[in-house]
Design a protein around this motif. Sequence first.
Motif, mmCIF file in Angstrom:
data_model
loop_
_atom_site.group_PDB
_atom_site.id
_atom_site.type_symbol
_atom_site.label_atom_id
_atom_site.label_comp_id
_atom_site.label_asym_id
_atom_site.label_seq_id
_atom_site.Cartn_x
_atom_site.Cartn_y
_atom_site.Cartn_z
ATOM 1 N N SER A 131 0.830 -1.207 0.000
ATOM 2 C CA SER A 131 0.000 0.000 0.000
ATOM 3 C C SER A 131 0.860 1.250 0.000
ATOM 4 O O SER A 131 0.565 2.220 -0.710
ATOM 5 C CB SER A 131 -0.930 -0.003 1.224
ATOM 6 O OG SER A 131 -1.770 -1.133 1.228
ATOM 7 N N LYS A 134 2.369 1.676 -3.511
ATOM 8 C CA LYS A 134 1.387 2.130 -4.490
ATOM 9 C C LYS A 134 0.936 3.568 -4.226
ATOM 10 O O LYS A 134 0.423 4.230 -5.132
ATOM 11 C CB LYS A 134 0.180 1.185 -4.479
ATOM 12 C CG LYS A 134 0.497 -0.194 -5.035
ATOM 13 C CD LYS A 134 -0.739 -1.064 -5.129
ATOM 14 C CE LYS A 134 -0.386 -2.420 -5.749
ATOM 15 N NZ LYS A 134 -1.569 -3.309 -5.861
ATOM 16 N N ASN A 227 -6.406 5.693 2.151
ATOM 17 C CA ASN A 227 -7.246 5.409 0.988
ATOM 18 C C ASN A 227 -6.687 4.236 0.176
ATOM 19 O O ASN A 227 -7.422 3.318 -0.216
ATOM 20 C CB ASN A 227 -7.343 6.650 0.111
ATOM 21 C CG ASN A 227 -8.278 6.447 -1.067
ATOM 22 O OD1 ASN A 227 -9.406 5.985 -0.898
ATOM 23 N ND2 ASN A 227 -7.820 6.780 -2.260
ATOM 24 N N VAL A 228 -5.376 4.232 -0.067
ATOM 25 C CA VAL A 228 -4.747 3.140 -0.806
ATOM 26 C C VAL A 228 -4.834 1.843 -0.010
ATOM 27 O O VAL A 228 -5.064 0.760 -0.578
ATOM 28 C CB VAL A 228 -3.278 3.483 -1.133
ATOM 29 C CG1 VAL A 228 -2.579 2.289 -1.787
ATOM 30 C CG2 VAL A 228 -3.210 4.692 -2.060
ATOM 31 N N ASP A 230 -7.188 0.984 2.074
ATOM 32 C CA ASP A 230 -8.568 0.481 1.949
ATOM 33 C C ASP A 230 -8.762 -0.223 0.605
ATOM 34 O O ASP A 230 -9.428 -1.270 0.533
ATOM 35 C CB ASP A 230 -9.557 1.635 2.081
ATOM 36 C CG ASP A 230 -9.653 2.154 3.511
ATOM 37 O OD1 ASP A 230 -9.269 1.405 4.423
ATOM 38 O OD2 ASP A 230 -10.101 3.303 3.700
ATOM 39 N N GLU A 231 -8.194 0.343 -0.459
ATOM 40 C CA GLU A 231 -8.303 -0.286 -1.769
ATOM 41 C C GLU A 231 -7.617 -1.647 -1.790
ATOM 42 O O GLU A 231 -8.139 -2.605 -2.375
ATOM 43 C CB GLU A 231 -7.690 0.623 -2.838
ATOM 44 C CG GLU A 231 -8.461 1.919 -3.064
ATOM 45 C CD GLU A 231 -7.772 2.819 -4.080
ATOM 46 O OE1 GLU A 231 -6.660 2.453 -4.527
ATOM 47 O OE2 GLU A 231 -8.336 3.876 -4.419
ATOM 48 N N GLU A 232 -6.458 -1.742 -1.147
ATOM 49 C CA GLU A 232 -5.746 -3.022 -1.104
ATOM 50 C C GLU A 232 -6.524 -4.054 -0.286
ATOM 51 O O GLU A 232 -6.593 -5.227 -0.657
ATOM 52 C CB GLU A 232 -4.349 -2.823 -0.505
ATOM 53 C CG GLU A 232 -3.401 -2.062 -1.398
ATOM 54 C CD GLU A 232 -3.169 -2.761 -2.721
ATOM 55 O OE1 GLU A 232 -2.836 -3.958 -2.715
ATOM 56 O OE2 GLU A 232 -3.363 -2.120 -3.766
ATOM 57 N N ALA A 234 -9.740 -4.131 -0.004
ATOM 58 C CA ALA A 234 -10.873 -4.523 -0.841
ATOM 59 C C ALA A 234 -10.442 -5.558 -1.885
ATOM 60 O O ALA A 234 -11.174 -6.524 -2.152
ATOM 61 C CB ALA A 234 -11.467 -3.294 -1.516
ATOM 62 N N LYS A 235 -9.257 -5.371 -2.458
ATOM 63 C CA LYS A 235 -8.756 -6.342 -3.429
ATOM 64 C C LYS A 235 -8.515 -7.697 -2.778
ATOM 65 O O LYS A 235 -8.811 -8.744 -3.372
ATOM 66 C CB LYS A 235 -7.464 -5.829 -4.052
ATOM 67 C CG LYS A 235 -7.645 -4.630 -4.979
ATOM 68 C CD LYS A 235 -6.310 -4.185 -5.550
ATOM 69 C CE LYS A 235 -6.481 -2.983 -6.458
ATOM 70 N NZ LYS A 235 -5.176 -2.507 -6.996
ATOM 71 N N LYS A 238 -11.842 -9.339 -2.179
ATOM 72 C CA LYS A 238 -12.411 -9.793 -3.449
ATOM 73 C C LYS A 238 -11.727 -11.074 -3.918
ATOM 74 O O LYS A 238 -12.388 -12.016 -4.366
ATOM 75 C CB LYS A 238 -12.260 -8.696 -4.503
ATOM 76 C CG LYS A 238 -12.877 -9.049 -5.843
ATOM 77 C CD LYS A 238 -12.739 -7.905 -6.829
ATOM 78 C CE LYS A 238 -13.347 -8.258 -8.176
ATOM 79 N NZ LYS A 238 -13.199 -7.135 -9.149
#
Length: 270
Positions: A131, A134, A227-228, A230-232, A234-235, A238
């Motif tokens: 994270s 990125k 924010n990054v 949280d995106e990681e 979520a990935k 998923k």
Amino acid sequence: MIDFTRLQTNFTVLRSNKAFELFVVIVIISSALLVGAKTYELSPLAMSLVVWLDRFITFFFLVEIAIRFLGEENKKDFFRNPWNIFDTLIVTISLIPIDNTDMALVARLVRVFRVLRMVSVIPELRLLLNSLVKAMPQLGYVILLMFIIFYIYAAIGSTLFENINQDLWGDITISLLTLFRVMTFEDWTDVMYETMGVYPLSWIYYLTFIFFTAFAFLNMVIGIVVNVLDEEHAKVRKQAAIDAHEPTIADLQEQLVQIRALLEKQQGPK
């Protein structure tokens, strides 16, 4: 005859075993403690014990890398993971007998970097580091804007306060270091009170600088990283759902569309 398929399966199960992963973490921590122990003056017996423990740790790391490699179904995939390449390099360099040569310092440094293997072993640490990496492109713009603010304030400070204290405001480079000291709150009030003796309103200069750097930019950096992260997360969730063959929202929507189409077909034209 050796059943290589069964052997590979056993290695795959072993490297995914939580107890084995915990033992690897314990060995990595022990390796870090040994590096710290070597910085003290030890008795010959204690030094001999440290040396043998270091050899055992190096041998264990070699075995652990071999287990992870042999447990990989496709051996090429093992080297596609950057962390596997890093671990292999660290372990390989640790095997080189250079402790009694001019390269002894390199050997000690390599053993220090073995602590970083903790990141490759613990998935949560990998997630945090990925994270952060990125987030670097977005952080680059924030850092650039922060440098612009630093440079403007350094130029102003060098122009106004140069005659007050040459050691702190003699040129723009020294002014940048002084402002970094102010941003980190390292005795910044001493710097402020010194200039206030000549310019009573100079406190405005310091407070606005602290607001822009220590507060505004710091919160921007934290926001980007969170924010990054949280995106990681979520990935990861998923991917875990895909691996567990759980239906996603898109799958459910598609199924609803198919059910609606089927119902409309059964009802026929009105």
